[in-house]
Design a protein around this motif. Structure first.
Motif, PDB file in Angstrom:
ATOM      1  N   PHE A   1      -1.049  28.734 -31.559  1.00 11.84           N
ATOM      2  CA  PHE A   1      -0.631  27.922 -30.689  1.00 11.84           C
ATOM      3  C   PHE A   1       0.137  27.032 -31.492  1.00 11.84           C
ATOM      4  O   PHE A   1       1.202  26.267 -31.001  1.00 11.84           O
ATOM      5  N   HIS A   2      -0.268  26.547 -32.790  1.00 11.39           N
ATOM      6  CA  HIS A   2       0.244  25.547 -33.476  1.00 11.39           C
ATOM      7  C   HIS A   2       1.823  25.922 -33.980  1.00 11.39           C
ATOM      8  O   HIS A   2       2.701  25.341 -34.059  1.00 11.39           O
ATOM      9  N   ASN A   3       1.873  27.148 -33.906  1.00  9.35           N
ATOM     10  CA  ASN A   3       3.047  28.017 -34.372  1.00  9.35           C
ATOM     11  C   ASN A   3       4.421  27.768 -33.421  1.00  9.35           C
ATOM     12  O   ASN A   3       5.315  27.414 -33.697  1.00  9.35           O
TER      13      ASN A   3
ATOM     14  N   HIS B   1       4.774  24.724 -32.045  1.00  7.13           N
ATOM     15  CA  HIS B   1       5.366  23.865 -32.522  1.00  7.13           C
ATOM     16  C   HIS B   1       6.565  23.769 -33.580  1.00  7.13           C
ATOM     17  O   HIS B   1       7.468  23.200 -33.428  1.00  7.13           O
ATOM     18  N   HIS B   2       6.142  24.796 -34.470  1.00  5.80           N
ATOM     19  CA  HIS B   2       6.945  24.722 -35.547  1.00  5.80           C
ATOM     20  C   HIS B   2       8.032  25.859 -35.364  1.00  5.80           C
ATOM     21  O   HIS B   2       9.046  25.928 -36.349  1.00  5.80           O
ATOM     22  N   THR B   3       7.880  26.495 -34.260  1.00  4.22           N
ATOM     23  CA  THR B   3       9.021  27.417 -33.967  1.00  4.22           C
ATOM     24  C   THR B   3      10.473  26.778 -33.453  1.00  4.22           C
ATOM     25  O   THR B   3      11.608  27.329 -33.298  1.00  4.22           O
TER      26      THR B   3
ATOM     27  N   ILE C   1       9.611  18.676 -44.578  1.00  5.09           N
ATOM     28  CA  ILE C   1       9.150  19.591 -45.942  1.00  5.09           C
ATOM     29  C   ILE C   1       8.047  20.488 -45.066  1.00  5.09           C
ATOM     30  O   ILE C   1       8.155  21.691 -45.307  1.00  5.09           O
ATOM     31  N   HIS C   2       7.168  19.851 -44.363  1.00  2.00           N
ATOM     32  CA  HIS C   2       6.126  20.509 -43.446  1.00  2.00           C
ATOM     33  C   HIS C   2       6.705  21.524 -42.526  1.00  2.00           C
ATOM     34  O   HIS C   2       6.190  22.521 -42.357  1.00  2.00           O
ATOM     35  N   HIS C   3       8.036  21.408 -42.071  1.00  2.29           N
ATOM     36  CA  HIS C   3       8.623  22.304 -41.178  1.00  2.29           C
ATOM     37  C   HIS C   3       9.525  23.133 -41.786  1.00  2.29           C
ATOM     38  O   HIS C   3      10.474  23.991 -41.076  1.00  2.29           O
TER      39      HIS C   3
ATOM     40  N   TRP D   1      -7.836  18.635 -39.028  1.00  2.00           N
ATOM     41  CA  TRP D   1      -7.519  19.206 -37.693  1.00  2.00           C
ATOM     42  C   TRP D   1      -6.214  19.894 -37.956  1.00  2.00           C
ATOM     43  O   TRP D   1      -5.947  20.965 -37.416  1.00  2.00           O
ATOM     44  N   HIS D   2      -5.222  19.090 -38.479  1.00  2.00           N
ATOM     45  CA  HIS D   2      -3.848  19.949 -38.664  1.00  2.00           C
ATOM     46  C   HIS D   2      -4.004  20.943 -39.544  1.00  2.00           C
ATOM     47  O   HIS D   2      -3.598  22.004 -39.462  1.00  2.00           O
ATOM     48  N   LEU D   3      -4.799  20.639 -40.787  1.00  2.00           N
ATOM     49  CA  LEU D   3      -5.065  21.870 -41.738  1.00  2.00           C
ATOM     50  C   LEU D   3      -5.442  23.122 -41.179  1.00  2.00           C
ATOM     51  O   LEU D   3      -5.113  23.990 -41.037  1.00  2.00           O
TER      52      LEU D   3
ATOM     53  N   ASN E   1      -5.267  23.952 -37.813  1.00  3.92           N
ATOM     54  CA  ASN E   1      -4.259  24.485 -37.137  1.00  3.92           C
ATOM     55  C   ASN E   1      -3.425  25.569 -37.797  1.00  3.92           C
ATOM     56  O   ASN E   1      -3.025  26.248 -37.242  1.00  3.92           O
ATOM     57  N   HIS E   2      -3.342  25.159 -39.287  1.00  3.55           N
ATOM     58  CA  HIS E   2      -2.254  26.079 -39.920  1.00  3.55           C
ATOM     59  C   HIS E   2      -3.322  27.335 -40.661  1.00  3.55           C
ATOM     60  O   HIS E   2      -3.000  28.267 -40.742  1.00  3.55           O
ATOM     61  N   LYS E   3      -4.778  27.153 -40.857  1.00  3.08           N
ATOM     62  CA  LYS E   3      -5.522  27.779 -41.417  1.00  3.08           C
ATOM     63  C   LYS E   3      -6.096  28.885 -40.652  1.00  3.08           C
ATOM     64  O   LYS E   3      -6.527  30.190 -41.158  1.00  3.08           O
TER      65      LYS E   3
HETATM   66 ZN   LIG Z   1       1.971  21.780 -38.729  1.00  2.00          ZN
END
Ligand SMILES: [Zn+2]
Length: 287
Positions: free
Chosen positions: A113-115, A117-119, A197-199, A100-102, A104-106
């Motif tokens: 939307f997941h962006n 979280h990363h911003t 590292i993921h962030h 599911w996380h993968l 959300n990136h692909k």
């Molecule tokens: Zn992520």
């Protein structure tokens, strides 16, 4: 009293403990002002909680009840003792969260939307709850499919939920653990350095370490990248790295706006790293 009733209190307690330890022993230094950032994260999180409470939780609970009444799902097809079924169910819940996380990136729509979280321009325990309510809403479909197809029991689901929430807070936290201890924990769990590292603003690094509880899924799918030192990591998304990009209202409307080039900074620079300067083994956690 069922375990699920204790989960919010245990998670809130862990949040407070990790928040305290981060102040005493931070893993990464940040120039971003703490109070304003945490306030934005809590405000974004509040809407996510509301959607989780009103939509996700009731849908997941209904699906759990239905699958156990109908003996529906994978675990009802394999004749194993209940404790073996509980372990398999626990692992499958975590594996499906990896996918599911993968996704959300692909998938571009999910990434919008997941962006959000990363911003977050810094990473600490308050990032662990910062998800756009739209991402939480989409996750309802995933949750219903997940619990129905696996056919997991209510008890296993409640146990996983607690560990999932606890490890999400832990791996987002900015807690500096002795590297030896973290390497030991990282043999099994996703830890703060691994998720840090993921962030990273380097795209290749964001595209690694998708695991939530167990780090084995990243090893298995060759998405593991542990050899980046935390002092070299710039947190965030390059295209959304201006201070004005991390405001509460903008964070809410961001997925509905025309999207920028995520991976280049406003000046056009694309953050990258000379991989030859890193230690060669991506499976060894760098300091
Ligand atoms: Zn992520």
């Amino acid at each position: 009293m069922p375990l699920a009733n204790y989960t919010p209190f245990l998670v809130a307690g862990l949040f407070a403990v990790l928040f305290g330890i981060e102040r005493l022993s931070p893993l990464r230094d940040s120039r971003i002002e703490l109070f304003g950032r945490v306030l934005i994260n809590l405000a974004v999180s509040a809407l996510a909680f509301l959607v989780a409470l009103i939509v996700v939780r009731p849908c997941a609970t209904r699906s759990l009840e239905w699958t156990s009444q109908q003996s529906f799902g994978l675990l009802h097809l394999i004749p194993v003792p209940s404790w073996v079924g509980a372990i398999i169910g626990f692992l499958l819940l975590d594996l499906s969260f990896y996918y599911w996380h993968l996704l959300n990136h692909k998938i571009p729509l999910l990434w919008r939307f997941h962006n959000v979280h990363h911003t977050d321009p810094a990473l600490d325990v308050s990032t662990g709850f910062r998800f756009h309510f739209g991402e939480v809403l989409f996750s309802t479909i995933f949750r219903v499919a997940q619990v129905s197809l696996i056919g997991v029991s209510i008890g296993t689901f409640a146990a996983y939920e607690l560990i999932f929430q606890a490890n999400t807070l832990f791996h987002h936290s900015n807690v500096r653990l002795p590297i030896r201890l973290e390497r030991l924990l990282n043999l099994i769990l996703v830890t703060p350095r691994m998720h840090g590292i993921h962030h990273s603003q380097v795209r290749r690094e964001t595209d690694s370490n998708f695991g939530v509880v167990f780090c084995g899924w990243d090893r298995l799918h060759r998405t593991l990248g542990l050899n980046v030192p935390q002092s070299k990591i710039e947190i965030g998304i390059p295209g959304y790295s201006l201070p004005s990009d991390n405001r509460f209202f903008y964070s809410l409307v961001l997925p509905f706006c025309r999207q920028r080039d995520y991976w280049s900074k406003p000046g056009g620079i694309v953050p990258d790293r000379d991989a030859s300067r890193l230690t060669p083994n991506p499976a060894r956690l760098a300091e």
